[in-house]
Scaffold this motif. Structure first.
Motif, PDB file in Angstrom:
ATOM      1  N   TYR A   4      27.301  36.789  36.767  1.00 27.30           N
ATOM      2  CA  TYR A   4      27.951  37.998  37.371  1.00 27.30           C
ATOM      3  C   TYR A   4      29.686  36.709  37.872  1.00 27.30           C
ATOM      4  O   TYR A   4      28.959  36.695  38.791  1.00 27.30           O
ATOM      5  CB  TYR A   4      27.380  39.084  38.572  1.00 27.30           C
ATOM      6  CG  TYR A   4      28.056  39.709  38.744  1.00 27.30           C
ATOM      7  CD1 TYR A   4      27.855  41.091  38.871  1.00 27.30           C
ATOM      8  CD2 TYR A   4      29.165  39.721  39.970  1.00 27.30           C
ATOM      9  CE1 TYR A   4      28.185  42.177  38.811  1.00 27.30           C
ATOM     10  CE2 TYR A   4      30.331  40.855  39.736  1.00 27.30           C
ATOM     11  CZ  TYR A   4      29.404  42.087  39.802  1.00 27.30           C
ATOM     12  OH  TYR A   4      30.137  42.953  40.302  1.00 27.30           O
ATOM     13  N   ALA A   6      32.229  37.209  39.185  1.00 22.29           N
ATOM     14  CA  ALA A   6      33.770  38.083  40.726  1.00 22.29           C
ATOM     15  C   ALA A   6      34.753  37.374  40.883  1.00 22.29           C
ATOM     16  O   ALA A   6      35.430  36.166  40.882  1.00 22.29           O
ATOM     17  CB  ALA A   6      32.820  38.320  41.684  1.00 22.29           C
ATOM     18  N   GLY A   7      35.800  38.426  41.155  1.00 27.16           N
ATOM     19  CA  GLY A   7      37.804  37.987  40.957  1.00 27.16           C
ATOM     20  C   GLY A   7      38.084  39.137  41.111  1.00 27.16           C
ATOM     21  O   GLY A   7      37.834  40.868  40.841  1.00 27.16           O
ATOM     22  N   ILE A   9      40.288  42.195  42.156  1.00 23.43           N
ATOM     23  CA  ILE A   9      40.807  43.301  41.117  1.00 23.43           C
ATOM     24  C   ILE A   9      42.101  43.426  42.258  1.00 23.43           C
ATOM     25  O   ILE A   9      43.200  44.108  41.600  1.00 23.43           O
ATOM     26  CB  ILE A   9      40.486  44.444  40.693  1.00 23.43           C
ATOM     27  CG1 ILE A   9      38.942  43.464  39.275  1.00 23.43           C
ATOM     28  CG2 ILE A   9      41.222  45.049  39.242  1.00 23.43           C
ATOM     29  CD1 ILE A   9      37.868  44.121  38.556  1.00 23.43           C
ATOM     30  N   ARG A  10      42.179  44.997  42.681  1.00 22.63           N
ATOM     31  CA  ARG A  10      43.295  45.349  43.506  1.00 22.63           C
ATOM     32  C   ARG A  10      43.460  44.518  44.949  1.00 22.63           C
ATOM     33  O   ARG A  10      44.143  44.767  45.305  1.00 22.63           O
ATOM     34  CB  ARG A  10      42.111  46.722  44.359  1.00 22.63           C
ATOM     35  CG  ARG A  10      41.721  47.293  42.968  1.00 22.63           C
ATOM     36  CD  ARG A  10      41.099  49.051  43.581  1.00 22.63           C
ATOM     37  NE  ARG A  10      40.767  50.022  42.328  1.00 22.63           N
ATOM     38  CZ  ARG A  10      40.078  51.044  42.645  1.00 22.63           C
ATOM     39  NH1 ARG A  10      39.874  51.847  43.257  1.00 22.63           N
ATOM     40  NH2 ARG A  10      39.858  51.252  41.174  1.00 22.63           N
ATOM     41  N   GLY A  11      42.808  43.164  45.593  1.00 23.05           N
ATOM     42  CA  GLY A  11      43.104  42.687  46.119  1.00 23.05           C
ATOM     43  C   GLY A  11      44.210  42.157  45.285  1.00 23.05           C
ATOM     44  O   GLY A  11      44.818  41.206  46.210  1.00 23.05           O
ATOM     45  N   HIS A  36      35.800  41.746  32.313  1.00 27.20           N
ATOM     46  CA  HIS A  36      36.400  42.901  32.651  1.00 27.20           C
ATOM     47  C   HIS A  36      37.845  42.472  33.272  1.00 27.20           C
ATOM     48  O   HIS A  36      38.804  42.611  33.893  1.00 27.20           O
ATOM     49  CB  HIS A  36      36.130  43.985  32.984  1.00 27.20           C
ATOM     50  CG  HIS A  36      35.294  44.523  33.950  1.00 27.20           C
ATOM     51  ND1 HIS A  36      33.643  43.914  33.675  1.00 27.20           N
ATOM     52  CD2 HIS A  36      35.435  43.977  35.118  1.00 27.20           C
ATOM     53  CE1 HIS A  36      33.531  44.131  34.623  1.00 27.20           C
ATOM     54  NE2 HIS A  36      34.028  44.330  35.633  1.00 27.20           N
ATOM     55  N   GLY A  46      43.900  48.596  39.026  1.00 28.05           N
ATOM     56  CA  GLY A  46      42.358  48.356  38.374  1.00 28.05           C
ATOM     57  C   GLY A  46      41.770  49.710  37.802  1.00 28.05           C
ATOM     58  O   GLY A  46      40.717  49.552  38.080  1.00 28.05           O
ATOM     59  N   MET A  50      37.070  54.380  33.596  1.00 27.64           N
ATOM     60  CA  MET A  50      36.011  54.817  34.896  1.00 27.64           C
ATOM     61  C   MET A  50      37.025  55.129  36.218  1.00 27.64           C
ATOM     62  O   MET A  50      37.646  54.894  36.802  1.00 27.64           O
ATOM     63  CB  MET A  50      35.524  53.678  35.120  1.00 27.64           C
ATOM     64  CG  MET A  50      34.130  53.503  33.650  1.00 27.64           C
ATOM     65  SD  MET A  50      33.981  50.633  34.158  1.00 27.64           S
ATOM     66  CE  MET A  50      32.343  51.160  34.767  1.00 27.64           C
ATOM     67  N   ILE A  55      31.992  52.602  38.652  1.00 29.79           N
ATOM     68  CA  ILE A  55      32.732  51.153  38.860  1.00 29.79           C
ATOM     69  C   ILE A  55      31.309  50.640  39.662  1.00 29.79           C
ATOM     70  O   ILE A  55      30.736  49.499  39.560  1.00 29.79           O
ATOM     71  CB  ILE A  55      33.591  50.947  39.587  1.00 29.79           C
ATOM     72  CG1 ILE A  55      35.167  51.027  38.586  1.00 29.79           C
ATOM     73  CG2 ILE A  55      34.030  49.299  39.344  1.00 29.79           C
ATOM     74  CD1 ILE A  55      36.134  51.320  38.619  1.00 29.79           C
ATOM     75  N   ASP A  59      28.355  47.750  39.041  1.00 25.20           N
ATOM     76  CA  ASP A  59      28.189  46.223  39.236  1.00 25.20           C
ATOM     77  C   ASP A  59      27.359  46.487  39.753  1.00 25.20           C
ATOM     78  O   ASP A  59      26.626  45.108  40.201  1.00 25.20           O
ATOM     79  CB  ASP A  59      30.055  46.471  40.301  1.00 25.20           C
ATOM     80  CG  ASP A  59      31.105  46.360  39.255  1.00 25.20           C
ATOM     81  OD1 ASP A  59      30.900  46.112  38.351  1.00 25.20           O
ATOM     82  OD2 ASP A  59      31.999  46.025  39.622  1.00 25.20           O
ATOM     83  N   SER A  77      39.934  40.102  48.447  1.00 27.61           N
ATOM     84  CA  SER A  77      39.312  40.920  47.854  1.00 27.61           C
ATOM     85  C   SER A  77      38.364  41.367  48.310  1.00 27.61           C
ATOM     86  O   SER A  77      37.364  41.164  48.800  1.00 27.61           O
ATOM     87  CB  SER A  77      39.170  40.350  46.476  1.00 27.61           C
ATOM     88  OG  SER A  77      38.614  41.216  45.956  1.00 27.61           O
ATOM     89  N   GLY A  79      37.072  44.055  47.360  1.00 25.41           N
ATOM     90  CA  GLY A  79      35.352  44.162  46.350  1.00 25.41           C
ATOM     91  C   GLY A  79      34.627  42.982  46.278  1.00 25.41           C
ATOM     92  O   GLY A  79      33.450  42.792  46.288  1.00 25.41           O
ATOM     93  N   GLU A  83      30.992  42.371  47.119  1.00 27.99           N
ATOM     94  CA  GLU A  83      29.736  41.649  45.915  1.00 27.99           C
ATOM     95  C   GLU A  83      29.056  40.132  46.363  1.00 27.99           C
ATOM     96  O   GLU A  83      27.730  40.483  46.760  1.00 27.99           O
ATOM     97  CB  GLU A  83      30.644  41.707  44.644  1.00 27.99           C
ATOM     98  CG  GLU A  83      30.926  42.897  43.789  1.00 27.99           C
ATOM     99  CD  GLU A  83      31.867  42.680  42.589  1.00 27.99           C
ATOM    100  OE1 GLU A  83      32.171  43.214  42.080  1.00 27.99           O
ATOM    101  OE2 GLU A  83      33.016  41.424  43.010  1.00 27.99           O
TER     102      GLU A  83
HETATM  103  O1  6IA Z   1      38.585  45.161  45.785  1.00 28.37           O
HETATM  104  P1  6IA Z   1      38.840  44.364  44.755  1.00 28.37           P
HETATM  105  O2  6IA Z   1      39.486  45.765  43.420  1.00 28.37           O
HETATM  106  O3  6IA Z   1      39.588  43.429  44.069  1.00 28.37           O
HETATM  107  O4  6IA Z   1      37.379  44.259  44.051  1.00 28.37           O
HETATM  108  C1  6IA Z   1      37.093  43.068  43.127  1.00 28.37           C
HETATM  109  C2  6IA Z   1      35.481  43.703  42.363  1.00 28.37           C
HETATM  110  O5  6IA Z   1      35.247  44.337  42.029  1.00 28.37           O
HETATM  111  C3  6IA Z   1      35.448  42.829  41.096  1.00 28.37           C
HETATM  112  O6  6IA Z   1      34.097  41.073  41.336  1.00 28.37           O
HETATM  113  C4  6IA Z   1      34.570  43.831  40.379  1.00 28.37           C
HETATM  114  O7  6IA Z   1      33.455  42.879  39.994  1.00 28.37           O
HETATM  115  C5  6IA Z   1      34.769  44.617  40.933  1.00 28.37           C
HETATM  116  N1  6IA Z   1      35.690  45.812  40.734  1.00 28.37           N
HETATM  117  C6  6IA Z   1      36.757  45.926  40.985  1.00 28.37           C
HETATM  118  N2  6IA Z   1      37.532  46.598  40.344  1.00 28.37           N
HETATM  119  C7  6IA Z   1      36.581  47.268  39.114  1.00 28.37           C
HETATM  120  C8  6IA Z   1      36.520  47.594  37.308  1.00 28.37           C
HETATM  121  N3  6IA Z   1      37.913  48.707  37.393  1.00 28.37           N
HETATM  122  N4  6IA Z   1      35.802  47.508  36.879  1.00 28.37           N
HETATM  123  C9  6IA Z   1      34.977  46.497  37.127  1.00 28.37           C
HETATM  124  N5  6IA Z   1      34.371  46.081  38.625  1.00 28.37           N
HETATM  125  C10 6IA Z   1      35.256  46.329  39.656  1.00 28.37           C
HETATM  126  C11 6IA Z   1      37.862  49.316  35.876  1.00 28.37           C
HETATM  127  C12 6IA Z   1      37.898  48.003  35.199  1.00 28.37           C
HETATM  128  C13 6IA Z   1      37.981  48.392  33.594  1.00 28.37           C
HETATM  129  C14 6IA Z   1      38.137  47.764  32.488  1.00 28.37           C
HETATM  130  C15 6IA Z   1      36.959  49.695  33.279  1.00 28.37           C
END
Ligand code: 6IA
Length: 136
Positions: A4, A6-7, A9-11, A36, A46, A50, A55, A59, A77, A79, A83
């Motif tokens: 798995y 993790a990196g 996305i919204r961060g 993704h 982000g 979905m 999500i 996850d 982040s 998220g 995780e």
């Molecule tokens: O708070 P953050 O958004 O930065 O958190 C990032 C983490 O949350 C990642 O490691 C992802 O595993 C998970 N995550 C956040 N947004 C998504 C997401 N958005 N899809 C899957 N995991 C997410 C839509 C993606 C799209 C390709 C359907």
């Protein structure tokens, strides 16, 4: 090995190109469940098709399924932090990748937890050799 990755996305998506390179490299060691995270078209907004609930459910199910969590934690982040803690509660092996930069320090809540294996690196070339040392 099910990985798995993790990196942020919204961060913030500043490191998205690096995430893609890391994901492609991690495929040498096993199946990466979360490709993704390196999707270049995915913005910090982000969301594609979905809902947030979908999500979260997907996850957390993947974290249950994974043998190891590898998180790139250079971009803070919420998220990713969630995780990591969730995976810890399931006693998963957790490896954190942190790119060192002047004026920045990794959160004490990660650095201070000796259950986490932390890889400090300065560039992708170095990261690849450190990952090889760990997993080969
Ligand atoms: O708070 P953050 O958004 O930065 O958190 C990032 C983490 O949350 C990642 O490691 C992802 O595993 C998970 N995550 C956040 N947004 C998504 C997401 N958005 N899809 C899957 N995991 C997410 C839509 C993606 C799209 C390709 C359907």
């Amino acid at each position: 090995m099910k990985i798995y990755f993790a990196g942020s996305i919204r961060g913030g998506r500043e490191d998205k190109d690096l995430y893609l390179e890391i994901i492609n490299f991690l495929k040498n060691y096993g199946e990466v469940l979360t490709e993704h995270v390196g999707d270049k078209s995915l913005s910090s907004y982000g969301q594609k098709s979905m809902t947030d609930e979908e999500i979260y459910t997907k996850d957390t199910n993947w974290i249950h399924e994974a043998d190891i969590i590898i998180a790139e934690v250079s971009t803070p982040s919420l998220g990713v932090g969630y995780e990591i803690a969730f995976a810890e509660s399931l006693n998963k092996r957790i490896v954190l990748l942190y790119r060192e930069a002047e004026g920045k320090r990794l959160s004490a809540m990660l650095k201070g937890n000796n259950k986490f294996e932390i890889i400090n690196y300065s560039n992708f070339e170095e990261l690849k050799s450190l990952l090889d040392l760990k997993f080969k």
